[in-house]
Design an enzyme around this catalytic site. Sequence first.
Site, PDB file in Angstrom:
ATOM      1  N   ARG A  51      65.132  -9.267  86.364  1.00 26.17           N
ATOM      2  CA  ARG A  51      66.200  -9.332  85.816  1.00 26.17           C
ATOM      3  C   ARG A  51      66.925  -8.283  84.992  1.00 26.17           C
ATOM      4  O   ARG A  51      67.969  -7.962  84.908  1.00 26.17           O
ATOM      5  CB  ARG A  51      66.399 -10.874  85.311  1.00 26.17           C
ATOM      6  N   LYS A 150      50.783 -18.543  92.586  1.00 20.49           N
ATOM      7  CA  LYS A 150      50.635 -20.068  92.401  1.00 20.49           C
ATOM      8  C   LYS A 150      51.645 -20.504  91.432  1.00 20.49           C
ATOM      9  O   LYS A 150      51.964 -19.348  90.395  1.00 20.49           O
ATOM     10  CB  LYS A 150      49.254 -20.392  92.096  1.00 20.49           C
ATOM     11  N   HIS A 180      43.918 -16.292  93.905  1.00 19.68           N
ATOM     12  CA  HIS A 180      43.044 -15.147  93.609  1.00 19.68           C
ATOM     13  C   HIS A 180      41.367 -15.303  93.357  1.00 19.68           C
ATOM     14  O   HIS A 180      40.798 -14.142  93.805  1.00 19.68           O
ATOM     15  CB  HIS A 180      43.528 -14.294  92.184  1.00 19.68           C
ATOM     16  N   LYS A 184      37.844 -12.586  95.035  1.00 19.65           N
ATOM     17  CA  LYS A 184      36.957 -12.175  94.079  1.00 19.65           C
ATOM     18  C   LYS A 184      35.685 -11.757  95.197  1.00 19.65           C
ATOM     19  O   LYS A 184      35.418 -12.319  95.985  1.00 19.65           O
ATOM     20  CB  LYS A 184      36.335 -13.199  93.210  1.00 19.65           C
ATOM     21  N   GLU A 218      36.228 -22.186  80.885  1.00 18.49           N
ATOM     22  CA  GLU A 218      36.853 -21.030  79.972  1.00 18.49           C
ATOM     23  C   GLU A 218      36.899 -21.307  78.463  1.00 18.49           C
ATOM     24  O   GLU A 218      36.925 -22.288  78.223  1.00 18.49           O
ATOM     25  CB  GLU A 218      38.281 -21.093  80.335  1.00 18.49           C
ATOM     26  N   ASP A 237      46.046 -27.231  87.886  1.00 16.35           N
ATOM     27  CA  ASP A 237      45.938 -26.038  87.573  1.00 16.35           C
ATOM     28  C   ASP A 237      44.892 -25.305  88.002  1.00 16.35           C
ATOM     29  O   ASP A 237      44.840 -24.171  88.521  1.00 16.35           O
ATOM     30  CB  ASP A 237      46.195 -26.010  86.072  1.00 16.35           C
ATOM     31  N   HIS A 242      41.779 -23.378  92.823  1.00 16.21           N
ATOM     32  CA  HIS A 242      40.588 -22.772  93.106  1.00 16.21           C
ATOM     33  C   HIS A 242      39.390 -23.393  93.373  1.00 16.21           C
ATOM     34  O   HIS A 242      38.712 -22.734  94.119  1.00 16.21           O
ATOM     35  CB  HIS A 242      40.536 -21.964  91.626  1.00 16.21           C
ATOM     36  N   LYS A 333      39.028 -25.691  79.456  1.00 18.27           N
ATOM     37  CA  LYS A 333      39.573 -24.998  78.630  1.00 18.27           C
ATOM     38  C   LYS A 333      38.999 -25.025  77.190  1.00 18.27           C
ATOM     39  O   LYS A 333      38.489 -26.235  76.834  1.00 18.27           O
ATOM     40  CB  LYS A 333      40.998 -24.738  78.425  1.00 18.27           C
TER      41      LYS A 333
HETATM   42  P1  NAD Z   1      56.801 -13.847  83.571  1.00 25.10           P
HETATM   43  O1  NAD Z   1      57.825 -14.985  82.862  1.00 25.10           O
HETATM   44  O2  NAD Z   1      56.087 -13.096  82.414  1.00 25.10           O
HETATM   45  O3  NAD Z   1      57.550 -12.973  84.403  1.00 25.10           O
HETATM   46  C1  NAD Z   1      58.684 -13.527  85.127  1.00 25.10           C
HETATM   47  C2  NAD Z   1      59.384 -12.512  85.989  1.00 25.10           C
HETATM   48  O4  NAD Z   1      60.365 -12.771  86.577  1.00 25.10           O
HETATM   49  C3  NAD Z   1      60.026 -11.292  84.975  1.00 25.10           C
HETATM   50  O5  NAD Z   1      59.770 -10.086  85.625  1.00 25.10           O
HETATM   51  C4  NAD Z   1      61.680 -11.895  85.200  1.00 25.10           C
HETATM   52  O6  NAD Z   1      62.450 -10.699  84.528  1.00 25.10           O
HETATM   53  C5  NAD Z   1      61.522 -12.047  86.392  1.00 25.10           C
HETATM   54  N1  NAD Z   1      62.799 -12.967  86.711  1.00 25.10           N
HETATM   55  C6  NAD Z   1      62.911 -14.213  86.029  1.00 25.10           C
HETATM   56  N2  NAD Z   1      64.134 -14.740  86.463  1.00 25.10           N
HETATM   57  C7  NAD Z   1      64.467 -14.022  87.537  1.00 25.10           C
HETATM   58  C8  NAD Z   1      65.723 -13.819  88.280  1.00 25.10           C
HETATM   59  N3  NAD Z   1      66.724 -14.947  88.130  1.00 25.10           N
HETATM   60  N4  NAD Z   1      65.960 -12.953  89.063  1.00 25.10           N
HETATM   61  C9  NAD Z   1      64.914 -12.079  89.336  1.00 25.10           C
HETATM   62  N5  NAD Z   1      63.800 -11.793  88.429  1.00 25.10           N
HETATM   63  C10 NAD Z   1      63.612 -12.994  87.475  1.00 25.10           C
HETATM   64  O7  NAD Z   1      55.867 -14.657  84.357  1.00 25.10           O
HETATM   65  P2  NAD Z   1      54.269 -14.305  84.998  1.00 25.10           P
HETATM   66  O8  NAD Z   1      53.297 -14.630  83.713  1.00 25.10           O
HETATM   67  O9  NAD Z   1      54.054 -12.923  85.314  1.00 25.10           O
HETATM   68  O10 NAD Z   1      54.255 -15.170  86.182  1.00 25.10           O
HETATM   69  C11 NAD Z   1      54.898 -14.854  87.381  1.00 25.10           C
HETATM   70  C12 NAD Z   1      54.269 -15.701  88.437  1.00 25.10           C
HETATM   71  O11 NAD Z   1      52.765 -15.675  88.700  1.00 25.10           O
HETATM   72  C13 NAD Z   1      54.442 -17.245  88.369  1.00 25.10           C
HETATM   73  O12 NAD Z   1      54.538 -18.068  89.431  1.00 25.10           O
HETATM   74  C14 NAD Z   1      53.078 -17.557  87.572  1.00 25.10           C
HETATM   75  O13 NAD Z   1      52.730 -19.176  87.898  1.00 25.10           O
HETATM   76  C15 NAD Z   1      52.072 -16.781  88.499  1.00 25.10           C
HETATM   77  N6  NAD Z   1      51.034 -16.544  87.875  1.00 25.10           N
HETATM   78  C16 NAD Z   1      50.716 -15.595  86.724  1.00 25.10           C
HETATM   79  C17 NAD Z   1      49.524 -15.234  86.225  1.00 25.10           C
HETATM   80  C18 NAD Z   1      49.346 -14.413  84.823  1.00 25.10           C
HETATM   81  O14 NAD Z   1      48.243 -14.186  84.517  1.00 25.10           O
HETATM   82  N7  NAD Z   1      50.516 -14.418  84.176  1.00 25.10           N
HETATM   83  C19 NAD Z   1      48.306 -15.799  86.640  1.00 25.10           C
HETATM   84  C20 NAD Z   1      48.438 -16.749  88.058  1.00 25.10           C
HETATM   85  C21 NAD Z   1      49.726 -16.641  88.532  1.00 25.10           C
END
Ligand code: NAD
Length: 486
Positions: A51, A150, A180, A184, A218, A237, A242, A333
């Site tokens: 965004r 996820k 993920h 592994k 964890e 979760d 997993h 956790k």
């Molecule tokens: P985040 O909130 O840090 O990032 C979200 C991203 O989505 C940002 O780049 C934001 O700009 C974009 N975004 C939000 N609304 C938008 C829109 N309307 N149009 C276009 N882009 C938009 O989230 P994250 O932690 O990076 O997680 C992303 C996904 O990965 C989620 O589904 C989360 O559950 C999954 N996930 C994250 C992790 C982690 O370690 N962060 C681990 C496992 C799974």
Amino acid sequence: MVSRVIPVDPFDLVIFGGTGDLARRKILPGLFRRFCAGQIPENSRIIAAARSEMDDDGYRDLAREAIEEFGRKKGRDKKAVKAFLKHLYYVPVDAKGEGGWKQLKERLRDDDDVVRAFYFSVGPSLFSDLAEGLQVNGLSHRDVRIVVEKPFGHDLESARELNEELAKHFHEDQIYRIDHYLGKETVQNLMAVRFGNMLFEPLWNAQYVDHIQITVSETVGVGGRGSYYDNAGAMRDMVQNHLMQLLCLIAMEPPARFEADAVRDEKLKVIRALDPVDPDQIVRGQYTSDGQMPSYREDAENPTSKTESYIALKCYISNWRWANTPFYLRTGKRLNAQASEIAVVFKDAPHSIFGIDAGRHRNVLSIRLQPNEGMTLGVTIKEPGPGGMRLVDVPLDMSFAEALGPEAEEAADAYERLIMDVIRGNQTLFMRGDEVEAAWAWTDPLIEGWERRGDSPKPYDAGSGGPDDAAFLINRDGRRWRRIQT
Ligand code: NAD
């Protein structure tokens, strides 16, 4: 040992949510490592879409910082980073609106020889919007792949709805649902050990295995993602995805081939053979403050939360191979160790010829996912020395780092491996829609049960080994949890 890097076709990979936490922490550093390994073909493009307003240079700065902060330090070279950044582009796109799609389309190449993949690294509420946006804006075709993060649904109903939404625009062979854990190294090694050796598979059943333990422990709390976690809990979760995937790989029948549907068919059969779990075979816990670290309720900013940050349960797989063999699962956790392990505990030898005083030990095959990925087989030998025939348990230890040297250390992280599998079009390590639904169909009644009864989780101290009742769950069967090696 010389590492063999399998080349991939040139690709255009779009990362929706390319500025987010997951992209910075895992996806970008992972892609950089694949670049260093020579797996990003020269004319491949990685196009971030999110965004925020930003141009290509702004995004390259963000990516450089992400690689510096989260990438492995060893062997990182500024020139390589610079060369990698040339593959990166940025387009502002609003998944819920119309802005940006046309520009994104212009960045993609209309060439059958270029693989096109879209990684949905955004919150799950945007998955359907993105799927539809790709279709209506003409970015999709029959060979396009989408990668879905996820959580995949919150329960069976929402997972079904999401599957139906995605199926409106994509065929199942185009959808890569990420877990993920499947990426592994050790998890794949589990399959190599089971199906590549004559030693284990004949013993891999109820006749020789006493029980199996799966532990994902964890030390981190839920701070930072408390609002998401408080609506999920450890069952949704961790267990539904997993731990369930690990259980499937341990328990499944040998697939005829190491191919996506052959493997996934066998995993699905395991989930469908899981018995419902009695409430007295489930222990839920929630961490309390130890005086230093905050409590779960403080982390989740919900003073009356009944969400579990810990769960232990015993389950059975009703099939010929595993009848009456307990599988003990636990995850939580803010525990005292950051470690994951699968332990296959074999039965006692039927008769000890050495007498009761010699001692008796069980063989345990332990598969460590972290730290220090590897496997240990506990075998019984004679205690050295002249003290008579006494038996001791010694580990036949295979740390992958020690056994395979630097190559093991350099082994691809789960995310980079999975992204390369997407580019190769290999779905073996991704969950199929019916698998995810079957997993929810098993977990939903358990969650509904404790919600209906209004059960509160048992408190446990932050930094401890979990609630006392979890020990009781296994001790009353005359067994005990393995001590987790850190
Ligand atoms: P985040 O909130 O840090 O990032 C979200 C991203 O989505 C940002 O780049 C934001 O700009 C974009 N975004 C939000 N609304 C938008 C829109 N309307 N149009 C276009 N882009 C938009 O989230 P994250 O932690 O990076 O997680 C992303 C996904 O990965 C989620 O589904 C989360 O559950 C999954 N996930 C994250 C992790 C982690 O370690 N962060 C681990 C496992 C799974």
